[in-house]
Design a protein around this motif. Sequence first.
Motif, PDB file in Angstrom:
ATOM      1  N   ARG A 442     -25.464 -33.516 -63.813  1.00  0.00           N
ATOM      2  CA  ARG A 442     -26.415 -32.424 -64.042  1.00  0.00           C
ATOM      3  C   ARG A 442     -26.440 -32.072 -65.529  1.00  0.00           C
ATOM      4  N   PRO A 443     -27.627 -32.071 -66.150  1.00  0.00           N
ATOM      5  CA  PRO A 443     -27.705 -31.780 -67.587  1.00  0.00           C
ATOM      6  C   PRO A 443     -27.689 -30.279 -67.876  1.00  0.00           C
ATOM      7  N   VAL A 444     -27.465 -29.942 -69.128  1.00  0.00           N
ATOM      8  CA  VAL A 444     -27.492 -28.540 -69.550  1.00  0.00           C
ATOM      9  C   VAL A 444     -28.884 -27.953 -69.352  1.00  0.00           C
ATOM     10  N   VAL A 445     -29.904 -28.687 -69.820  1.00  0.00           N
ATOM     11  CA  VAL A 445     -31.293 -28.252 -69.621  1.00  0.00           C
ATOM     12  C   VAL A 445     -31.813 -28.930 -68.361  1.00  0.00           C
ATOM     13  N   ASP A 446     -31.931 -28.133 -67.270  1.00  0.00           N
ATOM     14  CA  ASP A 446     -32.351 -28.753 -66.017  1.00  0.00           C
ATOM     15  C   ASP A 446     -33.859 -28.643 -65.779  1.00  0.00           C
ATOM     16  N   GLU A 447     -34.586 -27.991 -66.693  1.00  0.00           N
ATOM     17  CA  GLU A 447     -36.050 -27.969 -66.611  1.00  0.00           C
ATOM     18  C   GLU A 447     -36.589 -29.226 -67.295  1.00  0.00           C
ATOM     19  N   THR A 448     -36.242 -30.377 -66.741  1.00  0.00           N
ATOM     20  CA  THR A 448     -36.500 -31.634 -67.439  1.00  0.00           C
ATOM     21  C   THR A 448     -37.959 -32.072 -67.355  1.00  0.00           C
ATOM     22  N   THR A 449     -38.740 -31.528 -66.408  1.00  0.00           N
ATOM     23  CA  THR A 449     -40.161 -31.875 -66.396  1.00  0.00           C
ATOM     24  C   THR A 449     -40.833 -31.313 -67.648  1.00  0.00           C
ATOM     25  N   ALA A 450     -40.587 -30.031 -67.926  1.00  0.00           N
ATOM     26  CA  ALA A 450     -41.142 -29.428 -69.134  1.00  0.00           C
ATOM     27  C   ALA A 450     -40.597 -30.110 -70.383  1.00  0.00           C
ATOM     28  N   LEU A 451     -39.293 -30.387 -70.396  1.00  0.00           N
ATOM     29  CA  LEU A 451     -38.673 -31.021 -71.557  1.00  0.00           C
ATOM     30  C   LEU A 451     -39.291 -32.393 -71.819  1.00  0.00           C
ATOM     31  N   GLY A 452     -39.526 -33.167 -70.751  1.00  0.00           N
ATOM     32  CA  GLY A 452     -40.110 -34.500 -70.915  1.00  0.00           C
ATOM     33  C   GLY A 452     -41.491 -34.459 -71.533  1.00  0.00           C
ATOM     34  N   SER A 453     -42.313 -33.506 -71.085  1.00  0.00           N
ATOM     35  CA  SER A 453     -43.669 -33.426 -71.656  1.00  0.00           C
ATOM     36  C   SER A 453     -43.622 -32.928 -73.095  1.00  0.00           C
ATOM     37  N   ALA A 454     -42.673 -32.040 -73.404  1.00  0.00           N
ATOM     38  CA  ALA A 454     -42.493 -31.607 -74.791  1.00  0.00           C
ATOM     39  C   ALA A 454     -42.064 -32.780 -75.667  1.00  0.00           C
ATOM     40  N   TYR A 455     -41.118 -33.583 -75.167  1.00  0.00           N
ATOM     41  CA  TYR A 455     -40.688 -34.766 -75.916  1.00  0.00           C
ATOM     42  C   TYR A 455     -41.859 -35.713 -76.193  1.00  0.00           C
ATOM     43  N   ALA A 456     -42.705 -35.936 -75.179  1.00  0.00           N
ATOM     44  CA  ALA A 456     -43.841 -36.845 -75.343  1.00  0.00           C
ATOM     45  C   ALA A 456     -44.783 -36.345 -76.427  1.00  0.00           C
ATOM     46  N   ALA A 457     -45.092 -35.047 -76.391  1.00  0.00           N
ATOM     47  CA  ALA A 457     -46.003 -34.477 -77.381  1.00  0.00           C
ATOM     48  C   ALA A 457     -45.361 -34.460 -78.770  1.00  0.00           C
ATOM     49  N   GLY A 458     -44.073 -34.104 -78.818  1.00  0.00           N
ATOM     50  CA  GLY A 458     -43.376 -34.024 -80.103  1.00  0.00           C
ATOM     51  C   GLY A 458     -43.232 -35.370 -80.776  1.00  0.00           C
ATOM     52  N   LEU A 459     -42.959 -36.414 -79.990  1.00  0.00           N
ATOM     53  CA  LEU A 459     -42.871 -37.762 -80.561  1.00  0.00           C
ATOM     54  C   LEU A 459     -44.215 -38.189 -81.147  1.00  0.00           C
ATOM     55  N   ALA A 460     -45.299 -37.815 -80.450  1.00  0.00           N
ATOM     56  CA  ALA A 460     -46.634 -38.235 -80.877  1.00  0.00           C
ATOM     57  C   ALA A 460     -47.006 -37.669 -82.243  1.00  0.00           C
ATOM     58  N   VAL A 461     -46.524 -36.468 -82.539  1.00  0.00           N
ATOM     59  CA  VAL A 461     -46.903 -35.824 -83.815  1.00  0.00           C
ATOM     60  C   VAL A 461     -45.786 -35.883 -84.851  1.00  0.00           C
ATOM     61  N   GLY A 462     -44.700 -36.602 -84.527  1.00  0.00           N
ATOM     62  CA  GLY A 462     -43.623 -36.773 -85.492  1.00  0.00           C
ATOM     63  C   GLY A 462     -42.628 -35.634 -85.563  1.00  0.00           C
ATOM     64  N   TYR A 463     -42.640 -34.732 -84.570  1.00  0.00           N
ATOM     65  CA  TYR A 463     -41.655 -33.646 -84.539  1.00  0.00           C
ATOM     66  C   TYR A 463     -40.262 -34.222 -84.301  1.00  0.00           C
ATOM     67  N   TRP A 464     -40.194 -35.241 -83.445  1.00  0.00           N
ATOM     68  CA  TRP A 464     -38.986 -36.068 -83.306  1.00  0.00           C
ATOM     69  C   TRP A 464     -39.341 -37.466 -83.781  1.00  0.00           C
ATOM     70  N   ASP A 465     -38.414 -38.105 -84.465  1.00  0.00           N
ATOM     71  CA  ASP A 465     -38.694 -39.408 -85.065  1.00  0.00           C
ATOM     72  C   ASP A 465     -38.639 -40.547 -84.064  1.00  0.00           C
ATOM     73  N   SER A 466     -37.684 -40.466 -83.116  1.00  0.00           N
ATOM     74  CA  SER A 466     -37.496 -41.589 -82.191  1.00  0.00           C
ATOM     75  C   SER A 466     -36.809 -41.099 -80.927  1.00  0.00           C
ATOM     76  N   VAL A 467     -36.750 -41.990 -79.922  1.00  0.00           N
ATOM     77  CA  VAL A 467     -36.074 -41.626 -78.674  1.00  0.00           C
ATOM     78  C   VAL A 467     -34.577 -41.452 -78.894  1.00  0.00           C
ATOM     79  N   ASP A 468     -34.048 -41.997 -79.969  1.00  0.00           N
ATOM     80  CA  ASP A 468     -32.626 -41.782 -80.261  1.00  0.00           C
ATOM     81  C   ASP A 468     -32.348 -40.304 -80.518  1.00  0.00           C
TER      82      ASP A 468
END
Length: 512
Positions: A442-468
Amino acid sequence: MTDTYVGAIDQGTTGTRFMLFDHDGRVVASAYEKHEQNYPEPGWVEHDPLEIWENTQDVVTSALSDADCSADQLEAIGITNQRETTLLWDKDSGRPVHNAIVWQDRRTTDRVEQIEDEGKVEMVRSKTGLEPDAYFSATKAEWLLDNADPIKLQRARPQDIRERAEEGEILFGTIDSWLIYNLTGEHITDVTNASRTMLFDIHEMDWDAELCEEFGVPVEMLPEVRPSSDDDTYGSTDAEGFLGADVPVAGAFGDQQAALFGQTCFDEGDAKNTYGTGSFFLLNTGEEAVESEHGLLTTVGFQRSGQPVQYALEGSIFVTGAAIEWLVDVGFIDDAAETESMARSVDSTDGVYMVPAFTGLGAPHWNQRARGIVVGMTRGTRKEHLVRATLESVAYQTRDVAEAMEADSGIEVESLKVDGGAVKNNFLCQLQADILGADIVRPVVDETTALGSAYAAGLAVGYWDSVDDLRDNWQVDREFESSMASEEADRKHERWVDAVERSLDWAQEGGG
């Protein structure tokens, strides 16, 4: 320097949430609103799309206010949504022509059985990776085109709704498309949501003309299909609109694929299970679309801009959290949180098994006419036994899917990442480890549906550089190791299988 964030709209079956995430993947703010569940007839479930859009605006503005954050501090917005839920709307007015038909709805069961009788199951399965079922969007769209009232469209002439759909004046969408349209004015969906419509060829990665003809759904009404994380973005919010800012909408996922991404299951063999209204077990199979011979779905896991599609095997369990909600509805408990202490208050279910087939059974059984049953009751059965049996049903259904997944993929599930509201229940997590014979993480952040969509959007605009970067953010809250002898787990599960057999094909045509 002003802090910036990525926002995620998580539009679920029972409500809508907006969450703000910082660069470390931590929740900065969250707001939530429920919406009405409409049951026009037994087995029918509908949502009001306008209520969902109004709630979406409310939770976005509320979360931003709570965080003392302006919309200008949003780098991007991602969307995740209840999958398969289907609506049609007027392109000019933007108004729905009917309530949305929810994924749980069974009104098109007869139509699916017609497909089976006509020998078209393999055609559907080979193109879409899906088992023909009323669960998916195609028969819902067909029903809407046949039954939505053209008078409600308020046209100068009461033109047939199908004619207007063929001219692209009536638009089809799942909830992600509805929200993207209202946010940006663009008619777009992502590959994961498209893959759940039963109209999309997951090998060609395009709408399929033969399937559209079968279900009478004009191609002209379908949205453009884009990657889940889109460097080109889907469009931006209107600076004159409710946000008062120009914010890119750059990522979208069906909720279960969003959880796969949020759990950082980026590699072949990674698996997660989300415990929500239903439960959804996904296994990343890499760039290969593995065909199931054991009642699972082959689906699109995710796609990033310019990269190959990642596929997944999925076991869709229709009712898990909804069974706990049923315990509240019938007065056995006042709140879902009570189930843990009540289940612990008895040593066992005392031989009681509960099969929560309230809307039929999904994977790996796919029996649309199964119905919920409780077996094994005696005069000594108490509500605590029924509560424990309900929690056990969640664990047994997950094992059913895990066994099918191992048979199809050859990959043994030794560790399973879990998320969703029910995993706050430590008893359930331990029970799942025991019944499955695998570690539950079980992860610390269990709202992983919201987190996943945030990651997808953030990667697209360069907020996060990579999946690493995302892997570095992911942290374990707790691990649960199996402590039950495998012989005992096998015995309990075998008895569960007996109970499932008694639930099958209970609902007959015409009711009764």
